[in-house]
Design an enzyme around this catalytic site. Structure first.
Site, PDB file in Angstrom:
ATOM      1  N   LYS A   1       6.438 -18.685 -14.429  1.00  0.00           N
ATOM      2  CA  LYS A   1       6.282 -19.074 -15.837  1.00  0.00           C
ATOM      3  C   LYS A   1       5.463 -20.355 -15.956  1.00  0.00           C
ATOM      4  CE  LYS A   1       8.842 -20.370 -20.002  1.00  0.00           C
ATOM      5  NZ  LYS A   1      10.145 -20.381 -20.704  1.00  0.00           N
TER       6      LYS A   1
ATOM      7  N   HIS B   1      -7.472  24.215  -4.764  1.00  0.00           N
ATOM      8  CA  HIS B   1      -7.134  23.781  -6.122  1.00  0.00           C
ATOM      9  C   HIS B   1      -5.645  23.958  -6.413  1.00  0.00           C
ATOM     10  CE1 HIS B   1     -11.256  22.922  -6.999  1.00  0.00           C
ATOM     11  NE2 HIS B   1     -11.635  24.167  -6.794  1.00  0.00           N
TER      12      HIS B   1
ATOM     13  N   GLY C   1     -13.565  25.382   2.585  1.00  0.00           N
ATOM     14  CA  GLY C   1     -13.471  24.126   1.845  1.00  0.00           C
ATOM     15  C   GLY C   1     -12.060  23.815   1.380  1.00  0.00           C
TER      16      GLY C   1
END
Length: 642
Positions: A241, A388, A423
């Site tokens: 602070k 995917h 891939g």
């Protein structure tokens, strides 16, 4: 306490400051400094003198008398200690207000750390630069053992540690020194009135609560409670602070930066130092926030909760790496590890070790997680290929077949959809050996028999040394990940606009489910095994999801279609001629049967079907399968995946 006074008096003698004004009533041998005091006024009593930083010339050290009320033995011991400290700090002298002696203190450093890595080097560096070190308990002992000049915090508070260490730094002398604003006169006046010195740097980290409650053995409730730090978070928050005036350090990784900055300009106010102070203040608040969230989570799970989701929760996360981009190049991204207690030791992609290849991308993490989650659902040795986030190839083999069986599972997974597999991400639930690695490296695409298969990632629970070296030879870019399965019963969170959805993970496997035969024809043992295999696969396919399988191999899958009929058609198209005698799994019930998904599958040669059931037209599905002599089972469990 007497030893603390001796050390305090001795160290004070090394500080050179301009003498106090004539109006100040302070014994000449123990004049109060201006630099670490709120004003030039001296203490009003001997005990106050012991609570303030002192300064002495080298001449005064030899003939100094203690203030009234200070025992002579303490003064004598202080002179001896002062000579020892002078020897440690060297013989260089500077001029201060015309008096020769040692450099004045640059400021006061308070050290109280649980993680003591690097603290000795930091304290030595700060002390050499003229900072006064004050410390607590174990931290002070470590510094003393390393011959670092250090005062105990009791010399500030003039109060001993109490309540088994629960109260050490919770004192106005400490928190006043941290919270006082140097730019406010009333703050400085208050500090002076109470004879409190200022604290310029707070170095603190917290009790190992997380490590305690996540240890391998069950920790008694009260032991965990005693590892909840109170004084530490209070000091850290106070310093953060007041970071414009006090530097707060909670991470040992920041020690070199702090030391370099202190060496450069004494942590003076400047643009660069202001940036450093603010960054460290942010880190301090985050450190305490993570700590508090772990405590709250533990309490909820240990008597405070009702067994359900807590009404409020905080998920602490730590950034592992910045990513090049998100799903697309225009999206910024980063990867975080969940530091919740529930994830301690839970395994998973977030804790994987990358042995080789390019840096992981946003999509790589998603696909790797999907592939590994799927392959770890199988008890038998298995291989899964994902593209995917959908499994496009899955195959299992009996463990008794060893490497030969796992190699065949790999080949079968790729053959299921070689175009999609190219891939993709390849995952195994058994360690990769040299023989398997060589097969991965050399295997040609089934589409032309010539093109080597290319993959983004190979992930497994382990690799032999030979297997790892062989696999590295496939490509410089191939990412090779090693990790342990994620806890199947972990919580799941998904973000929606302005909020989060929380649910239990879909952890059910065929062993947890009752497969009920509702058709006239009964399944063979082989068909039942294939139905369970297909059911496991469909759980990991995006809804609407359909899988076709036979002999422990995925033949085709239909995913993410708005209607179930289309998913069936896509799966059958991928299966091709192998559909005859195969089994079909659906993630949800069939709303229609005649001239719809069920009848299309029956006519195509599917031998057995499994779905959750629950439709008002379930009877139509049963009658359709009975007409074509197809086995039909229900599970009572749905596997939607959005």
């Amino acid at each position: 306490p007497r030893d603390g006074e001796v050390l305090r008096m001795a160290r004070s003698a090394l500080k050179i400051r301009p003498p106090p004004p004539a109006r100040t009533r302070v014994t000449r041998a123990f004049a109060a400094p201006q630099g670490n005091r709120a004003s030039d006024s001296g203490p009003a009593n001997p005990r106050a003198a012991l609570r303030t930083p002192y300064h002495r010339s080298t001449t005064a050290i030899r003939g100094a008398k203690a203030p009234p009320g200070i025992p002579r033995d303490l003064a004598a011991r202080a002179r001896v200690q002062a000579k020892h400290l002078m020897k440690q700090r060297g013989s260089a002298t500077v001029s201060a207000a015309g008096n020769g002696g040692f450099p004045a203190s640059k400021g006061k450093v308070l050290i109280s750390v649980s993680d003591k890595s690097g603290i000795v080097e930091l304290a030595k560096g700060l002390s050499a630069q003229g900072y006064e070190i004050v410390s607590t308990g174990g931290s002070a002992k470590v510094l003393e053992d390393a011959n670092v000049p250090v005062s105990h915090v009791e010399t500030l508070t003039q109060f001993p540690e109490m309540l088994d260490g629960r109260v050490k730094t919770l004192h106005p002398a400490v928190h006043g020194g941290i919270l006082a604003r140097r730019d406010l006169k009333n703050h400085m006046d208050a500090m002076n009135n109470h004879s409190f010195g200022l604290i310029d740097i707070v170095i603190c980290n917290l009790y190992p609560f997380r490590a305690t409650v996540t240890s391998s053995h069950k920790v008694p409730f009260q032991d965990a409670i005693e590892n909840i730090d109170i004084g530490g978070p209070t000091m850290i928050r106070a310093a953060a602070k007041n970071h414009q005036h006090v530097l707060v350090v909670v991470d040992p990784a920041d020690y070199p930066t702090v030391l370099d900055s202190a060496n450069a300009d004494g942590l003076s106010s400047s643009t660069s130092q202001d940036d450093l102070r603010r960054r460290l203040a942010w880190k301090a608040f985050q450190h305490v926030s993570t700590y508090d969230s772990n405590v709250a989570e533990w309490l909820w799970e240990n008597g405070a909760g009702d067994g359900g989701a807590p009404p409020e929760r905080t998920i602490p996360m730590k950034k592992v790496q910045s990513l090049r981009y998100g799903e697309n190049p225009h999206q910024g991204a980063a990867f975080y590890v969940d530091q919740s207690l529930r994830e301690a030791g839970a395994g998973g992609i977030a804790l994987s070790k990358q042995h080789h290849g390019k840096e992981m991308s946003f999509n790589n993490f998603l696909d790797a997680d999907a592939a590994y989650s799927c392959v770890c659902d199988f008890d038998e040795a298995a291989c899964v290929v994902v593209k995917h986030t959908n499994p496009c190839g899955v195959a299992t083999t009996a463990d008794g077949k060893g490497n030969a069986g796992l190699i065949e599972a790999y080949r079968a997974s790729v053959r299921a959809d070689p175009v999609s597999a190219f891939g993709g991400i390849v995952a195994f639930n058994r360690p990769v050996t040299e023989e398997l690695a060589r097969e991965i490296r050399e295997f040609r695409s089934p589409t032309d028999g010539e093109t080597r298969m290319f993959y983004e990632i190979v992930i497994a629970p382990g690799f032999t040394d030979e297997g790892l070296q062989t696999l590295k030879g496939k490509s410089k870019t191939l990412r090779i990940l090693e990790t342990q399965p994620h806890d199947a019963k972990a919580q799941s969170f998904r973000q929606v606009g302005g909020g989060y959805l929380n649910q239990d993970s879909d952890y059910l496997t065929p062993e947890d489910i009752e497969f009920s035969v509702v058709s006239e024809k009964q399944p063979t043992d082989g068909q039942l095994k294939d139905l369970k295999f297909a059911w496991t696969c469909v759980k990991h396919v995006k809804s609407n999801a359909i899988t076709l399988a036979k002999d422990g191999k995925l033949l085709g899958m239909g995913s993410g279609q708005p209607n179930r009929v289309k998913s069936v058609e896509i799966a059958m198209e991928k299966a091709g001629d192998e559909i005859e005698g195969s089994v079909l799994a659906s993630d949800a019930f069939f709303p229609f049967a005649w001239n719809d998904a069920v009848e299309k599958a029956c006519k195509a040669g599917v031998a057995a079907i499994v779905h959750p059931g629950g439709s008002i037209r379930d009877k139509d599905a049963v009658e359709c399968c009975n007409k074509y002599g197809v086995v039909l089972l229900t599970t009572g469990v749905r596997h939607f995946r959005h």
